[in-house]
Write an enzyme that holds these catalytic residues in place. Structure first.
Site, PDB file in Angstrom:
ATOM      1  N   ASN A  36      -6.258   2.554   8.440  1.00 41.72           N
ATOM      2  CA  ASN A  36      -4.815   2.329   8.476  1.00 41.72           C
ATOM      3  C   ASN A  36      -4.253   2.587   9.865  1.00 41.72           C
ATOM      4  O   ASN A  36      -3.286   3.321  10.040  1.00 41.72           O
ATOM      5  CB  ASN A  36      -4.107   3.219   7.444  1.00 41.72           C
ATOM      6  CG  ASN A  36      -4.048   2.554   6.079  1.00 41.72           C
ATOM      7  OD1 ASN A  36      -4.348   1.375   5.936  1.00 41.72           O
ATOM      8  ND2 ASN A  36      -3.667   3.312   5.072  1.00 41.72           N
ATOM      9  N   GLY A  72      -7.794   0.837  -3.068  1.00 37.04           N
ATOM     10  CA  GLY A  72      -8.092   2.212  -3.443  1.00 37.04           C
ATOM     11  C   GLY A  72      -9.436   2.372  -4.118  1.00 37.04           C
ATOM     12  O   GLY A  72     -10.396   1.636  -3.853  1.00 37.04           O
ATOM     13  N   GLU A 104       5.258  -0.620  -1.192  1.00 35.60           N
ATOM     14  CA  GLU A 104       4.662   0.269  -2.195  1.00 35.60           C
ATOM     15  C   GLU A 104       5.490   1.539  -2.349  1.00 35.60           C
ATOM     16  O   GLU A 104       5.713   2.017  -3.472  1.00 35.60           O
ATOM     17  CB  GLU A 104       3.240   0.586  -1.759  1.00 35.60           C
ATOM     18  CG  GLU A 104       2.460   1.526  -2.641  1.00 35.60           C
ATOM     19  CD  GLU A 104       1.142   1.870  -1.969  1.00 35.60           C
ATOM     20  OE1 GLU A 104       0.975   3.041  -1.578  1.00 35.60           O
ATOM     21  OE2 GLU A 104       0.295   0.965  -1.803  1.00 35.60           O
ATOM     22  N   TYR A 105       5.953   2.095  -1.228  1.00 37.56           N
ATOM     23  CA  TYR A 105       6.805   3.287  -1.287  1.00 37.56           C
ATOM     24  C   TYR A 105       8.026   3.016  -2.168  1.00 37.56           C
ATOM     25  O   TYR A 105       8.381   3.823  -3.031  1.00 37.56           O
ATOM     26  CB  TYR A 105       7.298   3.652   0.116  1.00 37.56           C
ATOM     27  CG  TYR A 105       6.386   4.517   0.953  1.00 37.56           C
ATOM     28  CD1 TYR A 105       5.029   4.229   1.087  1.00 37.56           C
ATOM     29  CD2 TYR A 105       6.889   5.607   1.650  1.00 37.56           C
ATOM     30  CE1 TYR A 105       4.209   5.004   1.886  1.00 37.56           C
ATOM     31  CE2 TYR A 105       6.070   6.387   2.448  1.00 37.56           C
ATOM     32  CZ  TYR A 105       4.725   6.075   2.565  1.00 37.56           C
ATOM     33  OH  TYR A 105       3.920   6.852   3.356  1.00 37.56           O
ATOM     34  N   ASN A 122       2.490  -1.307   2.523  1.00 38.23           N
ATOM     35  CA  ASN A 122       2.615   0.079   2.103  1.00 38.23           C
ATOM     36  C   ASN A 122       4.071   0.531   2.055  1.00 38.23           C
ATOM     37  O   ASN A 122       4.442   1.357   1.219  1.00 38.23           O
ATOM     38  CB  ASN A 122       1.812   0.988   3.038  1.00 38.23           C
ATOM     39  CG  ASN A 122       0.336   1.040   2.653  1.00 38.23           C
ATOM     40  OD1 ASN A 122      -0.176   0.110   2.041  1.00 38.23           O
ATOM     41  ND2 ASN A 122      -0.333   2.104   3.021  1.00 38.23           N
ATOM     42  N   GLY A 163     -14.808   3.734   2.002  1.00 35.86           N
ATOM     43  CA  GLY A 163     -15.966   3.184   2.689  1.00 35.86           C
ATOM     44  C   GLY A 163     -17.228   3.197   1.850  1.00 35.86           C
ATOM     45  O   GLY A 163     -18.012   2.241   1.863  1.00 35.86           O
ATOM     46  N   LYS A 218      -0.391  -4.925   6.448  1.00 36.81           N
ATOM     47  CA  LYS A 218      -0.700  -3.802   5.560  1.00 36.81           C
ATOM     48  C   LYS A 218       0.356  -2.711   5.665  1.00 36.81           C
ATOM     49  O   LYS A 218       0.696  -2.047   4.676  1.00 36.81           O
ATOM     50  CB  LYS A 218      -2.086  -3.235   5.901  1.00 36.81           C
ATOM     51  CG  LYS A 218      -2.496  -2.019   5.062  1.00 36.81           C
ATOM     52  CD  LYS A 218      -2.509  -2.314   3.562  1.00 36.81           C
ATOM     53  CE  LYS A 218      -3.247  -1.279   2.729  1.00 36.81           C
ATOM     54  NZ  LYS A 218      -3.032   0.109   3.038  1.00 36.81           N
TER      55      LYS A 218
END
Length: 305
Positions: A86, A114, A171-172, A168, A12, A164
């Site tokens: 998330n 990120g 991504e894992y 993710n 943020g 999203k």
């Protein structure tokens, strides 16, 4: 545009800075007085021009529920709340219905990028009505990467966070594949310089990626990853992805195996999970445990994947 931003942690805070660099007015609130621009949500709402847009970047679950409920009492019809955390996509539908009773719009936004997003931009996946998304569009355009890719209006409320979630989950699987390959290269003792092999893969190969770049960067900083314990947290989205696969009858062998590997990491020290932990730290600033440590806890602000 004028924008309220709640939650000024690693993500943020950088998002506020990127928006300001692109000439948007951002009023930020955080529990940490050293980060915030105003002292409470009443002051944040009062500082914004109608129709107001308030973007939330707080941990999923109770913190998000409470923040949205409070905004529902403070905002007016025509305003829009954006949940950029998330959150689980099914929660979005409940939040949207609650806010709609007051005439307040809701947009869910999956955010990836990120700690690198400040300079590189954030990949954004939005869900909500076209009218509500349009009210947020100037901020979305400022936050997204330059170029043709990195932003999508994925569909109605919930679609952004669902996209999203699947992101993710993928991504894992990608991180687990790199990590297992790294462990084999180390254990087999055939290759003399494992880091240089991985570095060579960054050009010309079909497996080159930003995650590979980050794994090499982690090895440059800490050869052999001796300072990192083979322990990797999961933020919840990997679990939700597998649960959704079960609900829809979709085989998800690689992602499920990657999720379970993280559970194994909490029982046995693992060279592969050192690599997963290192990659998570590189792209998201996720907390890692020091080698040999069993007592550290992840940073809730960065537990994003």
């Amino acid at each position: 545009m004028h924008l309220g931003l709640i939650g000024l942690g690693k993500m943020g805070g950088n998002m506020r800075e990127r928006l300001r660099r692109r000439d948007h007015t951002v009023v930020g609130y955080d529990h940490d007085p050293d980060r915030r621009d105003v002292d409470d949500l009443d002051a944040l709402v009062a500082a914004l021009e109608a129709p107001r847009v308030v973007w939330i970047m707080v941990p999923a679950g109770d913190a998000t529920h409470a923040t949205i409920a409070e905004l529902g009492r403070l905002l007016d019809a025509g305003d829009v709340v954006v949940d950029g955390g998330n959150s689980r996509w099914t929660d979005d539908q409940r939040h949207a219905a609650d806010l709609a009773e007051r005439g307040i719009g809701f947009v869910d936004c999956g955010v990836s990028g990120g700690v690198w997003g400040l300079d590189n931009g954030y990949a954004l996946m939005t869900g909500g009505s076209a009218d509500d998304v349009a009210k947020v569009q100037p901020a979305l355009d400022a936050l997204r990467p330059d170029g043709d890719f990195g932003y999508v209006h994925a569909g109605p409320v919930g679609a952004g966070h669902f996209a999203k979630m699947v992101h993710n989950g993928i991504e894992y699987g990608q991180m687990q594949a790199y990590a297992e390959g790294y462990e084999l290269l180390e254990k087999a003792a055939v290759v003399e310089n494992v880091t240089e092999v991985l570095r060579s893969w960054r050009g010309g190969t079909v497996i080159r990626s930003w995650l590979l770049d980050l794994l090499v960067a982690a090895l440059d900083e800490d050869p052999g990853l001796v300072g990192i314990a083979g322990w990797a947290e999961d933020s919840g989205e990997g679990r939700w992805t597998v649960e959704a696969a079960i609900d829809h009858g979709v085989p998800m062998n690689a992602i499920a195996a990657a999720l379970f590997a993280r559970f194994v990491s909490r029982q046995d020290e693992s060279t592969a999970m050192k690599a997963v932990a290192a990659m998570r730290n590189q792209f998201g600033g996720h907390a890692v445990r020091a080698g040999g440590s069993t007592g550290a806890t992840p940073d809730a602000d960065t537990a994003r994947s």
